[in-house]
Write a protein that holds these residues in place. Structure first.
Motif, PDB file in Angstrom:
ATOM      1  N   SER A  84      15.115   0.876   6.621  1.00  0.00           N
ATOM      2  CA  SER A  84      14.485   2.188   6.785  1.00  0.00           C
ATOM      3  C   SER A  84      14.001   2.690   5.426  1.00  0.00           C
ATOM      4  O   SER A  84      14.334   2.113   4.379  1.00  0.00           O
ATOM      5  N   THR A  85      13.276   3.798   5.467  1.00  0.00           N
ATOM      6  CA  THR A  85      12.912   4.483   4.224  1.00  0.00           C
ATOM      7  C   THR A  85      14.194   4.956   3.541  1.00  0.00           C
ATOM      8  O   THR A  85      14.343   4.869   2.320  1.00  0.00           O
ATOM      9  N   THR A  86      15.099   5.476   4.354  1.00  0.00           N
ATOM     10  CA  THR A  86      16.386   5.972   3.844  1.00  0.00           C
ATOM     11  C   THR A  86      17.099   4.887   3.034  1.00  0.00           C
ATOM     12  O   THR A  86      17.553   5.142   1.912  1.00  0.00           O
ATOM     13  N   PHE A 111      11.428  15.364   2.629  1.00  0.00           N
ATOM     14  CA  PHE A 111      12.297  15.074   3.762  1.00  0.00           C
ATOM     15  C   PHE A 111      13.699  14.832   3.174  1.00  0.00           C
ATOM     16  O   PHE A 111      13.846  14.502   1.997  1.00  0.00           O
ATOM     17  N   THR A 113      15.604  12.498   3.305  1.00  0.00           N
ATOM     18  CA  THR A 113      15.714  11.161   2.709  1.00  0.00           C
ATOM     19  C   THR A 113      15.621  11.167   1.193  1.00  0.00           C
ATOM     20  O   THR A 113      16.208  10.327   0.525  1.00  0.00           O
ATOM     21  N   VAL A 159       6.342  16.025   4.503  1.00  0.00           N
ATOM     22  CA  VAL A 159       6.505  15.859   5.943  1.00  0.00           C
ATOM     23  C   VAL A 159       6.187  17.139   6.708  1.00  0.00           C
ATOM     24  O   VAL A 159       5.784  17.105   7.867  1.00  0.00           O
ATOM     25  N   ASP A 184       8.252   8.415  -1.886  1.00  0.00           N
ATOM     26  CA  ASP A 184       8.390   8.149  -0.453  1.00  0.00           C
ATOM     27  C   ASP A 184       6.990   8.198   0.141  1.00  0.00           C
ATOM     28  O   ASP A 184       6.350   9.256   0.148  1.00  0.00           O
ATOM     29  N   GLN A 187       4.658   9.078   4.935  1.00  0.00           N
ATOM     30  CA  GLN A 187       3.594   9.834   5.601  1.00  0.00           C
ATOM     31  C   GLN A 187       2.244   9.599   4.916  1.00  0.00           C
ATOM     32  O   GLN A 187       1.292  10.334   5.180  1.00  0.00           O
ATOM     33  N   LYS A 210       5.528   4.824  11.985  1.00  0.00           N
ATOM     34  CA  LYS A 210       4.544   5.892  11.750  1.00  0.00           C
ATOM     35  C   LYS A 210       3.141   5.302  11.542  1.00  0.00           C
ATOM     36  O   LYS A 210       2.665   4.567  12.368  1.00  0.00           O
TER      37      LYS A 210
END
Ligand SMILES: Cc1ncc(COP(=O)(O)O)c(C=O)c1O
Length: 380
Positions: A84-86, A111, A113, A159, A184, A187, A210
């Motif tokens: 994940s991005t996390t 976000f 994250t 976000v 990040d 988006q 996304k």
């Protein structure tokens, strides 16, 4: 082929468009058919062949790194596939390893994250840059960074408001202290051309989901040269260059970002993510960008005429695919939109739409008509 003909053809790849006016790319975006087909085909091969399914999927893992690297103008040796991005931002944070007395600069538009890894797992002070008119206030950021700043961690596109960060300006502010930049891009990529070299980024984290159209559960981390030889915070067997030796006593780490890999990756996710990036390449990155700009500009112009409070910056270069606005009784409006089979997001006391290339101006007009009626009902 005209744009409209191309859009009609592409809509067939997105079954969701037959059920909804789908104007949201947050959370779990709509799955394109080539992505679900690739994932189903892997599962069928696995059912029928067991390990035979492993080899092509593991090859896809390598191809995925290459394709993602191309997207961000770098090479596969810099890429780690995460869950994940996390996970990607947490890995970057573990590589940076801020010490007591150091600080991390984040923004209140990010976000979670981008803030939780520092707040929860590391001893450094976390400094929040305030926002101004929906944008990260870079003048305020300049007053927060200093020689003890271990990293600046921000979203390339926020976000909520959808504001696009001016990375060149950010780099100019952080360069004097040589501060690592963690971006990040969840988006941003897929709807914006974002490279890691100009300005130079230390880390770029993203999801396969996304705007990149792959499944959730796969993410990416770009690791710049100056961090690529760090000791991995957790060592997986894929981290070892000598894995073929079956030498349990010696782990010779890969000389590139592969040293941060763990065990067998989420293979069904990998093949789906690869299909998403392949579709993106086939449709054409530039075309997507101009199409989304056309739709978001139209939505912003029309929302402005309706008199709602728009949080998204208006200038083209200050935004990407997100349009966010606030109005009276927004929760009720969201319910009315849903009842009219129009899907959008609601959080932070407003409504967010993310028109994508498969949306049409007619769909936006249907959405705007519901907003107009709602606002009229509030006035009467
Ligand atoms: C900007 C941004 N970063 C990160 C995330 C979370 O991504 P993941 O679930 O892959 O960690 C989201 C999800 O909405 C997001 O919009």
């Amino acid at each position: 082929m005209s744009d409209e003909a191309k859009v009609q053809e592409l809509r067939r790849l997105f079954p969701v468009t037959g059920h909804w006016i789908y104007l949201y790319n947050g959370s779990l975006h709509p799955c394109p058919r080539p992505v679900s087909e690739a994932m189903r085909s892997f599962l069928t091969d696995w059912e029928n062949g067991g390990e035979a399914a492993f080899f092509p999927a593991f090859e896809a893992f390598g191809q995925l790194k290459e394709k993602f690297a191309r997207l961000i103008h770098t090479e596969a040796r810099h890429i780690v596939i995460t869950e994940s991005t996390t996970a990607a931002i947490n890995l970057a944070a573990q590589i940076i390893r801020p010490q007591p007395g150091q600080n991390i600069v984040v923004s209140d538009l990010d976000f979670m994250t981008s803030t939780y890894p520092w707040l929860v797992s590391h001893p450094a002070e976390v400094r929040f840059v305030p926002s101004r008119a929906g944008e990260v206030d870079l003048r305020a950021l300049a007053t927060l960074v200093d020689k003890n700043t271990a990293a600046v961690c921000l979203c390339a596109v926020t976000v909520g408001s959808g504001a696009r960060l001016n990375l060149a300006e950010l780099h100019a502010l952080t360069r004097p202290h040589n501060i690592p930049l963690i971006v990040d891009a969840a988006q941003a990529l897929g709807v914006l051309d974002l490279g890691v070299n100009n300005p130079p980024l230390d880390f770029l984290a993203c999801t396969a989901s996304k705007w990149l159209m792959g499944p959730a559960g796969i993410g990416y981390l770009y690791v710049a040269d100056r961090h690529v030889h760090a000791t991995p915070p957790a060592a997986g067997w894929l981290a070892a260059a000598n894995v073929g030796d079956w030498d349990v006593r010696h782990c010779r780490l890969h000389d590139d970002a592969t040293r941060f890999q763990g065990g067998i990756p989420n293979l069904v996710g990998v093949v789906g993510a690869l299909a998403g990036l392949t579709l993106l390449e086939q449709i054409g990155h530039e075309w997507i960008e101009q199409r989304v700009r056309h739709l978001t500009t139209y939505a912003l112009e029309q929302l402005e005429k309706l008199g709602v409070e728009i949080w998204t910056p208006r200038a083209d270069e200050k935004r990407a695919g997100i349009v966010f606005f606030r109005c009276p009784r927004h929760v009720e409006l969201h319910a009315k939109l849903k009842a009219a089979h129009i899907y959008c997001g609601t959080f932070l006391n407003g409504i967010r739409i993310d028109p994508n290339f498969y949306n049409t101006v007619e769909e936006l007009d249907t959405f705007l008509a519901v907003v107009r009626t709602h606002l009229g009902a509030q006035r009467n």
